[in-house]
Motif scaffolding. Structure first.
Motif, PDB file in Angstrom:
ATOM      1  N   VAL A   1       3.028  -4.877  -8.304  1.00 19.98           N
ATOM      2  CA  VAL A   1       3.489  -4.531  -6.961  1.00 19.98           C
ATOM      3  C   VAL A   1       4.004  -5.808  -6.303  1.00 19.98           C
ATOM      4  O   VAL A   1       3.341  -6.845  -6.323  1.00 19.98           O
ATOM      5  N   GLN A   2       5.184  -5.688  -5.707  1.00 23.45           N
ATOM      6  CA  GLN A   2       5.768  -6.832  -5.012  1.00 23.45           C
ATOM      7  C   GLN A   2       6.092  -6.459  -3.584  1.00 23.45           C
ATOM      8  O   GLN A   2       6.506  -5.342  -3.304  1.00 23.45           O
ATOM      9  N   LEU A   3       5.895  -7.415  -2.687  1.00 22.93           N
ATOM     10  CA  LEU A   3       6.253  -7.252  -1.294  1.00 22.93           C
ATOM     11  C   LEU A   3       7.350  -8.256  -0.969  1.00 22.93           C
ATOM     12  O   LEU A   3       7.150  -9.456  -1.149  1.00 22.93           O
ATOM     13  N   GLN A   4       8.489  -7.765  -0.537  1.00 26.01           N
ATOM     14  CA  GLN A   4       9.612  -8.624  -0.207  1.00 26.01           C
ATOM     15  C   GLN A   4       9.863  -8.560   1.287  1.00 26.01           C
ATOM     16  O   GLN A   4      10.357  -7.564   1.796  1.00 26.01           O
ATOM     17  N   ALA A   5       9.527  -9.649   1.959  1.00 23.65           N
ATOM     18  CA  ALA A   5       9.703  -9.695   3.413  1.00 23.65           C
ATOM     19  C   ALA A   5      10.998 -10.410   3.752  1.00 23.65           C
ATOM     20  O   ALA A   5      11.440 -11.320   3.033  1.00 23.65           O
ATOM     21  N   SER A   6      11.589 -10.019   4.852  1.00 24.54           N
ATOM     22  CA  SER A   6      12.795 -10.678   5.330  1.00 24.54           C
ATOM     23  C   SER A   6      12.806 -10.666   6.846  1.00 24.54           C
ATOM     24  O   SER A   6      12.087  -9.889   7.485  1.00 24.54           O
ATOM     25  N   GLY A   7      13.644 -11.510   7.401  1.00 25.99           N
ATOM     26  CA  GLY A   7      13.737 -11.629   8.846  1.00 25.99           C
ATOM     27  C   GLY A   7      12.980 -12.857   9.327  1.00 25.99           C
ATOM     28  O   GLY A   7      12.557 -13.699   8.550  1.00 25.99           O
ATOM     29  N   GLY A   8      12.794 -12.918  10.624  1.00 25.53           N
ATOM     30  CA  GLY A   8      12.120 -14.071  11.208  1.00 25.53           C
ATOM     31  C   GLY A   8      13.073 -15.214  11.432  1.00 25.53           C
ATOM     32  O   GLY A   8      14.262 -15.030  11.577  1.00 25.53           O
ATOM     33  N   SER A  24       7.701  -2.716  -3.739  1.00 28.68           N
ATOM     34  CA  SER A  24       8.270  -2.229  -4.992  1.00 28.68           C
ATOM     35  C   SER A  24       7.233  -2.365  -6.097  1.00 28.68           C
ATOM     36  O   SER A  24       6.261  -3.107  -5.980  1.00 28.68           O
ATOM     37  N   GLY A  25       7.492  -1.631  -7.180  1.00 32.27           N
ATOM     38  CA  GLY A  25       6.571  -1.667  -8.301  1.00 32.27           C
ATOM     39  C   GLY A  25       6.053  -0.279  -8.627  1.00 32.27           C
ATOM     40  O   GLY A  25       6.486   0.719  -8.057  1.00 32.27           O
ATOM     41  N   SER A  26       5.108  -0.244  -9.529  1.00 34.42           N
ATOM     42  CA  SER A  26       4.556   1.031  -9.987  1.00 34.42           C
ATOM     43  C   SER A  26       3.447   1.488  -9.047  1.00 34.42           C
ATOM     44  O   SER A  26       2.288   1.126  -9.212  1.00 34.42           O
ATOM     45  N   ILE A  27       3.840   2.251  -8.072  1.00 38.04           N
ATOM     46  CA  ILE A  27       2.868   2.759  -7.104  1.00 38.04           C
ATOM     47  C   ILE A  27       3.007   4.266  -6.980  1.00 38.04           C
ATOM     48  O   ILE A  27       4.084   4.816  -7.186  1.00 38.04           O
ATOM     49  N   PHE A  28       1.899   4.904  -6.652  1.00 33.97           N
ATOM     50  CA  PHE A  28       1.925   6.340  -6.459  1.00 33.97           C
ATOM     51  C   PHE A  28       2.163   6.688  -5.002  1.00 33.97           C
ATOM     52  O   PHE A  28       2.830   7.663  -4.690  1.00 33.97           O
ATOM     53  N   SER A  29       1.594   5.891  -4.118  1.00 36.19           N
ATOM     54  CA  SER A  29       1.774   6.153  -2.691  1.00 36.19           C
ATOM     55  C   SER A  29       1.487   4.881  -1.907  1.00 36.19           C
ATOM     56  O   SER A  29       0.827   3.964  -2.395  1.00 36.19           O
ATOM     57  N   VAL A  96      -0.066  -4.239   2.887  1.00 33.47           N
ATOM     58  CA  VAL A  96       0.029  -2.829   2.551  1.00 33.47           C
ATOM     59  C   VAL A  96      -1.196  -2.386   1.781  1.00 33.47           C
ATOM     60  O   VAL A  96      -1.822  -3.172   1.069  1.00 33.47           O
ATOM     61  N   ASP A  97      -1.484  -1.133   1.916  1.00 28.97           N
ATOM     62  CA  ASP A  97      -2.577  -0.482   1.200  1.00 28.97           C
ATOM     63  C   ASP A  97      -1.935   0.617   0.365  1.00 28.97           C
ATOM     64  O   ASP A  97      -1.447   1.606   0.930  1.00 28.97           O
ATOM     65  N   VAL A  98      -1.900   0.428  -0.942  1.00 28.59           N
ATOM     66  CA  VAL A  98      -1.197   1.369  -1.807  1.00 28.59           C
ATOM     67  C   VAL A  98      -2.161   1.980  -2.815  1.00 28.59           C
ATOM     68  O   VAL A  98      -3.275   1.498  -3.011  1.00 28.59           O
ATOM     69  N   VAL A  99      -1.705   3.048  -3.435  1.00 27.89           N
ATOM     70  CA  VAL A  99      -2.407   3.621  -4.581  1.00 27.89           C
ATOM     71  C   VAL A  99      -1.533   3.372  -5.800  1.00 27.89           C
ATOM     72  O   VAL A  99      -0.388   3.840  -5.865  1.00 27.89           O
ATOM     73  N   ASP A 100      -2.065   2.586  -6.729  1.00 24.18           N
ATOM     74  CA  ASP A 100      -1.338   2.357  -7.985  1.00 24.18           C
ATOM     75  C   ASP A 100      -2.262   2.693  -9.144  1.00 24.18           C
ATOM     76  O   ASP A 100      -3.277   3.378  -8.960  1.00 24.18           O
ATOM     77  N   ASN A 101      -1.949   2.223 -10.317  1.00 21.54           N
ATOM     78  CA  ASN A 101      -2.752   2.623 -11.468  1.00 21.54           C
ATOM     79  C   ASN A 101      -4.150   1.996 -11.461  1.00 21.54           C
ATOM     80  O   ASN A 101      -4.971   2.288 -12.335  1.00 21.54           O
ATOM     81  N   MET A 102      -4.409   1.130 -10.480  1.00 21.60           N
ATOM     82  CA  MET A 102      -5.757   0.570 -10.342  1.00 21.60           C
ATOM     83  C   MET A 102      -6.527   1.266  -9.223  1.00 21.60           C
ATOM     84  O   MET A 102      -7.659   0.896  -8.926  1.00 21.60           O
ATOM     85  N   GLY A 103      -5.917   2.231  -8.613  1.00 17.08           N
ATOM     86  CA  GLY A 103      -6.541   2.925  -7.501  1.00 17.08           C
ATOM     87  C   GLY A 103      -5.992   2.429  -6.184  1.00 17.08           C
ATOM     88  O   GLY A 103      -4.834   2.030  -6.093  1.00 17.08           O
ATOM     89  N   SER A 104      -6.828   2.434  -5.150  1.00 14.95           N
ATOM     90  CA  SER A 104      -6.402   1.967  -3.836  1.00 14.95           C
ATOM     91  C   SER A 104      -6.512   0.445  -3.793  1.00 14.95           C
ATOM     92  O   SER A 104      -7.594  -0.118  -3.976  1.00 14.95           O
TER      93      SER A 104
END
Length: 118
Positions: A1-8, A24-29, A96-104
């Motif tokens: 999972v990657q977080l791409q921030a922009s702005g500032g 981005s990445g392999s996430i379910f939600s 972010v708090d995501v659900v991926d193949n490792m869970g939450s």
């Protein structure tokens, strides 16, 4: 999972700026998305968070000046910052708090600098 921030960047007091953070990445939600900030010598503090059902919480210092929103189709969270003050200067971190193949799982972005000049 990657977080791409922009702005500032650098903005004058009273001005506006907008941050975005794309997940981005392999996430379910993606559940909660948001922003925290940390100024030199201070603890990290909540700026704003938005849940998947659009429930929003703002830090007291930014209420009525900042607006958080999200685009679920793009897995992106935005932070519109208006009426900026010098004391808003900090490194802003996407969270972010995501659900991926490792869970939450919670992820942090690297941070983007916002500097407000007087």
């Amino acid at each position: 999972v990657q977080l791409q921030a922009s702005g500032g960047g650098l903005v004058q007091a009273g001005g506006s700026s907008r941050l975005s953070c794309a997940v981005s990445g392999s996430i379910f939600s993606v559940n909660v998305m948001g922003w925290y900030r940390q100024a030199p010598g201070k603890q990290r503090e909540l700026v704003a968070i938005i849940s998947s059902d659009s429930t929003i919480n703002y830090g007291d210092s930014v209420k009525d000046r900042f607006t958080i929103s999200r685009d679920n189709a793009k897995n992106t969270v935005y932070l519109q910052m208006d009426s900026l003050k010098v004391e808003d200067s900090a490194v802003y971190h996407c969270h972010v708090d995501v659900v991926d193949n490792m869970g939450s799982v919670k992820y942090w972005g690297r941070g983007t600098q916002v500097t407000v000049s007087s």
